[in-house]
Motif scaffolding. Sequence first.
Motif, PDB file in Angstrom:
ATOM      1  N   MET A   1      64.759  35.897 -50.891  1.00  0.00           N
ATOM      2  CA  MET A   1      64.622  34.580 -51.510  1.00  0.00           C
ATOM      3  C   MET A   1      64.293  33.549 -50.718  1.00  0.00           C
ATOM      4  O   MET A   1      64.819  33.394 -49.384  1.00  0.00           O
ATOM      5  N   LEU A   2      63.668  32.658 -51.240  1.00  0.00           N
ATOM      6  CA  LEU A   2      63.257  31.296 -50.370  1.00  0.00           C
ATOM      7  C   LEU A   2      64.632  30.556 -50.309  1.00  0.00           C
ATOM      8  O   LEU A   2      65.280  30.332 -51.122  1.00  0.00           O
ATOM      9  N   ALA A  31      55.433  31.615 -46.504  1.00  0.00           N
ATOM     10  CA  ALA A  31      56.236  32.019 -47.432  1.00  0.00           C
ATOM     11  C   ALA A  31      55.383  32.807 -48.483  1.00  0.00           C
ATOM     12  O   ALA A  31      54.641  31.972 -48.916  1.00  0.00           O
ATOM     13  N   ILE A  32      55.759  34.010 -48.921  1.00  0.00           N
ATOM     14  CA  ILE A  32      54.869  34.574 -49.963  1.00  0.00           C
ATOM     15  C   ILE A  32      55.753  35.597 -50.707  1.00  0.00           C
ATOM     16  O   ILE A  32      56.494  36.152 -50.073  1.00  0.00           O
ATOM     17  N   ALA A  33      55.194  36.168 -51.635  1.00  0.00           N
ATOM     18  CA  ALA A  33      55.418  37.389 -52.471  1.00  0.00           C
ATOM     19  C   ALA A  33      55.094  38.410 -51.706  1.00  0.00           C
ATOM     20  O   ALA A  33      54.304  38.622 -51.200  1.00  0.00           O
ATOM     21  N   ASP A  34      56.074  39.524 -51.877  1.00  0.00           N
ATOM     22  CA  ASP A  34      55.968  40.806 -51.484  1.00  0.00           C
ATOM     23  C   ASP A  34      55.016  41.623 -52.368  1.00  0.00           C
ATOM     24  O   ASP A  34      55.484  42.654 -52.984  1.00  0.00           O
ATOM     25  N   VAL A  55      57.749  35.388 -41.474  1.00  0.00           N
ATOM     26  CA  VAL A  55      57.243  35.600 -42.721  1.00  0.00           C
ATOM     27  C   VAL A  55      58.664  35.482 -43.560  1.00  0.00           C
ATOM     28  O   VAL A  55      59.507  36.306 -43.227  1.00  0.00           O
ATOM     29  N   THR A  56      58.840  34.797 -44.669  1.00  0.00           N
ATOM     30  CA  THR A  56      59.628  34.826 -45.609  1.00  0.00           C
ATOM     31  C   THR A  56      59.169  35.230 -46.887  1.00  0.00           C
ATOM     32  O   THR A  56      58.129  34.693 -47.435  1.00  0.00           O
ATOM     33  N   VAL A  57      59.832  36.183 -47.504  1.00  0.00           N
ATOM     34  CA  VAL A  57      59.345  36.864 -48.835  1.00  0.00           C
ATOM     35  C   VAL A  57      60.250  36.058 -50.023  1.00  0.00           C
ATOM     36  O   VAL A  57      61.418  36.208 -49.734  1.00  0.00           O
ATOM     37  N   GLY A  58      59.639  35.732 -50.997  1.00  0.00           N
ATOM     38  CA  GLY A  58      60.329  35.198 -52.213  1.00  0.00           C
ATOM     39  C   GLY A  58      59.612  35.866 -53.409  1.00  0.00           C
ATOM     40  O   GLY A  58      58.948  36.428 -53.401  1.00  0.00           O
ATOM     41  N   SER A  59      60.706  35.658 -54.499  1.00  0.00           N
ATOM     42  CA  SER A  59      60.225  36.345 -55.692  1.00  0.00           C
ATOM     43  C   SER A  59      58.882  35.245 -56.377  1.00  0.00           C
ATOM     44  O   SER A  59      58.765  34.038 -56.066  1.00  0.00           O
ATOM     45  N   VAL A  74      52.795  27.400 -44.130  1.00  0.00           N
ATOM     46  CA  VAL A  74      51.849  28.084 -44.950  1.00  0.00           C
ATOM     47  C   VAL A  74      52.837  28.856 -46.269  1.00  0.00           C
ATOM     48  O   VAL A  74      53.794  29.309 -46.005  1.00  0.00           O
ATOM     49  N   ALA A  75      52.319  28.789 -47.487  1.00  0.00           N
ATOM     50  CA  ALA A  75      53.155  29.226 -48.681  1.00  0.00           C
ATOM     51  C   ALA A  75      52.107  29.385 -49.657  1.00  0.00           C
ATOM     52  O   ALA A  75      51.165  28.746 -49.934  1.00  0.00           O
TER      53      ALA A  75
END
Length: 341
Positions: A1-2, A31-34, A55-59, A74-75
């Motif tokens: 989650m972000l 930050a990007i979705a998987d 990289v951070t993965v969010g919904s 970057v997002a």
Amino acid sequence: MLDLTKPSASAAGQPRPADGRDGSLLPMTLAIADYDRTRMLVDGRVKPAGIDLAVTVGSIPEFCLVPVYEQYDVAEMSLSWYLMAHCRDEPVVALPVFPLRMPVHAYMYCRADAPYTDPRELVGKRIGTKRYRSTINVWLRGILKDFYGIVPSDFHWITPAQEGGGFVIPPDVQVTLKPGEMSDIEDMLFAGEIDALFTPVLPEAVLRGDRRIRRLFPDSRAESRAYSRRTGFLPMTHTIVMSKRLVEREPWTARSIADAVVESQRRWVSFAHADPKHLTACEAVYTLEDERAAYGPDPWAHGLEANRAALETFIRYANEQGYIDRRPAPEEIFAAGTLDV
């Protein structure tokens, strides 16, 4: 989650050569979705040249709710929010890469016992939606106007959440806020308090197989395919954005990130299409063939020219619906040096 409660480490203030060719790496955050098409970027199998990417993965919905470019270099971001931010001269710029596209006709629902099979039958009715400003609603309302002669003021909109993003409801559109969750909107549908549901995500009732709900169109797949044949594109709903300050200081980073996103998708598509057995889908062998026939060989293409018609259409819709007060040319909204990715 972000996690938007604290600042992230980023490239801000990082001194380095102008192009990263000395072998050093510029630390940057993403930050990007998987998605399957981004997974090789997420797990590091694809690396942007000259960049050490964290990289951070969010919904997926999170990228429609907050200005992610304020925390990350970057997002992924909602296309409608980005256009509003761009036209307000906020310090953000997009790349012509689109991690999310949707056959938007599939996201209009009504009760299974409702008589509606055509959007024109909803004129004067109550439409429930998570937020009026959602990007998918820009597409749906634009399509309804272009192809069915219906305008947003023909409906009464019901939402459970504040709009956010600096969006102001147009004065001729009736929107009633009934605070709650998306599940409350679904309950309203079943209780007859709304007549239809426009949603950017599959309703929980659909996911659990509730037979009281159905898509508005009896054959929404055919509607989506007919729309794409007529327009030549599959609607995009998200783009990738970057800090404008970073791009101005390190302009090479924009192309490096864009190329990496494209390469991650290229590798995934090559793997998936090489043999349908790679996919955990019972009818993958049929599905891949059907999609090629319906949408062409590359409906997920990136770059400006492959997406010019879709972008011009979306920009027009956003302007007509009060999101932006002018219609920027597609070239204007993307970072220099990335248009031909």
